[in-house]
Design an enzyme around this catalytic site. Structure first.
Site, short mmCIF file in Angstrom:
data_model
loop_
_atom_site.label_atom_id
_atom_site.label_comp_id
_atom_site.label_asym_id
_atom_site.label_seq_id
_atom_site.Cartn_x
_atom_site.Cartn_y
_atom_site.Cartn_z
N ASP A 238 5.94 -5.41 7.17
CA ASP A 238 6.17 -6.23 5.98
C ASP A 238 4.80 -6.61 5.43
O ASP A 238 3.84 -5.88 5.62
CB ASP A 238 7.02 -7.46 6.34
N GLY B 263 2.20 -1.47 5.71
CA GLY B 263 2.69 -2.81 5.39
C GLY B 263 2.96 -2.92 3.92
O GLY B 263 2.89 -1.93 3.18
N HIS B 264 3.27 -4.14 3.48
CA HIS B 264 3.63 -4.38 2.09
C HIS B 264 2.50 -5.03 1.30
O HIS B 264 2.73 -5.58 0.23
CB HIS B 264 4.90 -5.24 2.00
N GLY B 265 1.28 -5.00 1.86
CA GLY B 265 0.13 -5.52 1.13
C GLY B 265 -0.10 -7.00 1.34
O GLY B 265 0.45 -7.63 2.24
N ASP C 250 2.67 -0.22 1.00
CA ASP C 250 3.62 -0.17 -0.11
C ASP C 250 3.04 -0.84 -1.36
O ASP C 250 3.37 -0.45 -2.48
CB ASP C 250 4.93 -0.85 0.26
#
Length: 389
Positions: free
Chosen positions: A215, A237-239, A268
Site C-alpha cells: 500500500d 507500493g502506492h507511493g 503505483d
C-alpha cells in the site's frame, strides 16, 4: 600526535563508564524471556518495561540476539525518565494471526515521552491474515505492527519491520518524532500494508527509509503538520500519499509537508494527494516535492479529488478539501503510463497556487502527457510533459 592517544583512550573509557552508570539497564532475558521464538515473552517484556518506566534514571531495555515471541502488548506511560529500547534480536508475532485479536495493534506505545527504539527486526507473520482477507472469510480487523499514540520526543532508528498484517509503523497524535533508516517490507500484493502512517502529528522527520509495501509507502492523514521526509526509497507500493482526506465533514487539514531527495521504483503512484468527493472542512497547503527520481512509476505526479472507492457514499458530489500552495520541483525519470501528470481537482474547490518547475518525465523514451482539471498555477523551467497549467 601519538602522545595524545592515551588521553583520547582515557576520555572514551570515562565516557563509556559514565554512560553505563547513568543508565539503568534491563535485559528482557533476566525477566524470563527466552530467545527461542516459541516461548511467550509478553509478560517478560512488560515487566522489563515496568522496571524501566519506574526508574528515576534514564534506562535501557535490552533485547539480545535471538527470537522472542510477543502477543499484543501495550507499553504505557508516562514514565519517570528517558527509555531506550535497544533490540539486537527479532521480535515475532504468533503464527496464528487470530492471536492478536481485534485490538488493531501488535506493539503499542501510548502516552510515552522520550522513548527511543533502536535496531532490531519485527516479524508480524502477516501472510495468514492476508490470505484470510483475500478469501473473504470472517477475519479480525488486523494489527498494525508498531504504533505510537499520544507520544512526544520519540526516536525510531534502524528498525526493520517485515510482513505486517496492516500498517508497519503508525505515528498518531504525536509531537517531535524522528524516524531514521527504517526498512519496512511486505509483498506488493499484501493488502493495506502501508509503510508509515502519520496522522494528527506535528514535527515528524523521516529520513533514509527503504519502504517496500503493498500500500502507501507513507500515508499522511488529517491533522499532520510540519512533516519532513528525505532520502526515501519507495517501491513497490502506492507511493507517498497525502490522504485520503475529506472522508468526514469536520476534518483537520494537512500543512507544511516536504519530501526531498527520494526515489520511487515500480510504484503505483509517486507523489499523490487524494481526497474524497464529499463536502469537507479539510485542506492541504504549503507542500513541497523536490529532487525526486521516478523509475517506471504508473502515476508519478497525481492529485485526485474524485476519490470514491466502489462509488459508495459520494457519487455526484465534489470534494470540499481546499488544496493550495503545492510545489513540484526537479522531478525526473520514467512513467509506466503515458499520462505522467494528472491534476484532477474539485470543481467546487479548484486547486490554487500549484507550481511546476523543472519536470522531466518520459514514457517509453517518448514525451509523456499531462492533464488538468479545475486548477490554477504556474510552470517554469524544463517541462516534460508539456504543462497543462
Amino acid at each position: 600526535m601519538a602522545y595524545k592517544l592515551p588521553n583520547i583512550i582515557s576520555f572514551l573509557l570515562s565516557f563509556f563508564f559514565i554512560f553505563n552508570i547513568s543508565n539503568a539497564a534491563f535485559n528482557v532475558i533476566t525477566f524470563g524471556a527466552k530467545p527461542d521464538g516459541k516461548t511467550d515473552a509478553t509478560k517478560a517484556f512488560l515487566n522489563a518495561w515496568a522496571a524501566a518506566c519506574n526508574s528515576a534514571s534514564a534506562s535501557i531495555i535490552y533485547v539480545p540476539k535471538g527470537r522472542y515471541l510477543i502477543k499484543a502488548i501495550v507499553f504505557r506511560g508516562p514514565c519517570k525518565n528517558r527509555i531506550t529500547v535497544k533490540i539486537d534480536g527479532t521480535i515475532v508475532a504468533p503464527v496464528d494471526y487470530r492471536a492478536l485479536g481485534n485490538s488493531g495493534y501488535w506493539i503499542l506505545f501510548i502516552k510515552v515521552n522520550r522513548v527511543s527504539v533502536v535496531g532490531g527486526t519485527l516479524d508480524a507473520k502477516g501472510a495468514g491474515f492476508w490470505n484470510c482477507r483475500r478469501t473473504g472469510k470472517n477475519c479480525p480487523v488486523g494489527a498494525r505492527s508498531i504504533t505510537f499514540n499520544w507520544a512526544n520526543d520519540i526516536i525510531i532508528s534502524g528498525l526493520t519491520s517485515i510482513n505486517s498484517q496492516l500498517t508497519h509503523l503508525v505515528i498518531n497524535s504525536c509531537n517531535n518524532v524522528q524516524v531514521r533508516n527504517v526498512r519496512l517490507i511486505a509483498p506488493d500484493q499484501s493488502p493495506n500494508t502501508d509503510g508509515i502512517h502519520v496522522q494528527g502529528a506535528t514535527g515528524v522527520t523521516i529520513t533514509g527509509g527503504m519502504l517496500q509495501t503493498g500500500d502507501d509507502c507513507i500515508s499522511i492523514g488529517p491533522g499532520t503538520r510540519n512533516l519532513h521526509m528525505s532520502k526515501i526509497s519507495c517501491g513497490p507500493g502506492h507511493g507517498v500519499s497525502i490522504g485520503s482526506l475529506g472522508r468526514q465533514f469536520n476534518e483537520d487539514g494537512v500543512q507544511n509537508i516536504t519530501l526531498t531527495d527520494s526515489t520511487f521504483t515500480g510504484s503505483d503512484n509517486g507523489v499523490r494527494i487524494k481526497s474524497w468527493a464529499r463536502p469537507s472542512t479539510s485542506f492541504v497547503r504549503n507542500i513541497l516535492f523536490q529532487n525526486i527520481i521516478m523509475r517506471n512509476v504508473e502515476n508519478p505526479i497525481i492529485i485526485d479529488q474524485d476519490y470514491c472507492p466502489d462509488n459508495i457514499g459520494c457519487p455526484g458530489q465534489s470534494s470540499g478539501v481546499k488544496i493550495s500552495g503545492v510545489t513540484y520541483k526537479n522531478i525526473k525519470g520514467t512513467s509506466a503510463t503515458r499520462q505522467a501528470v494528472i491534476f484532477e481537482c474539485s470543481r467546487t474547490n479548484p486547486c490554487k497556487g500549484i507550481k511546476l518547475h523543472d519536470i522531466n518525465l518520459t514514457y517509453m523514451n517518448k514525451a509523456a502527457i499531462s492533464s488538468c482539471k479545475n486548477i490554477d498555477g504556474t510552470s517554469t523551467g524544463v517541462l516534460m510533459p508539456e504543462s497543462c497549467l
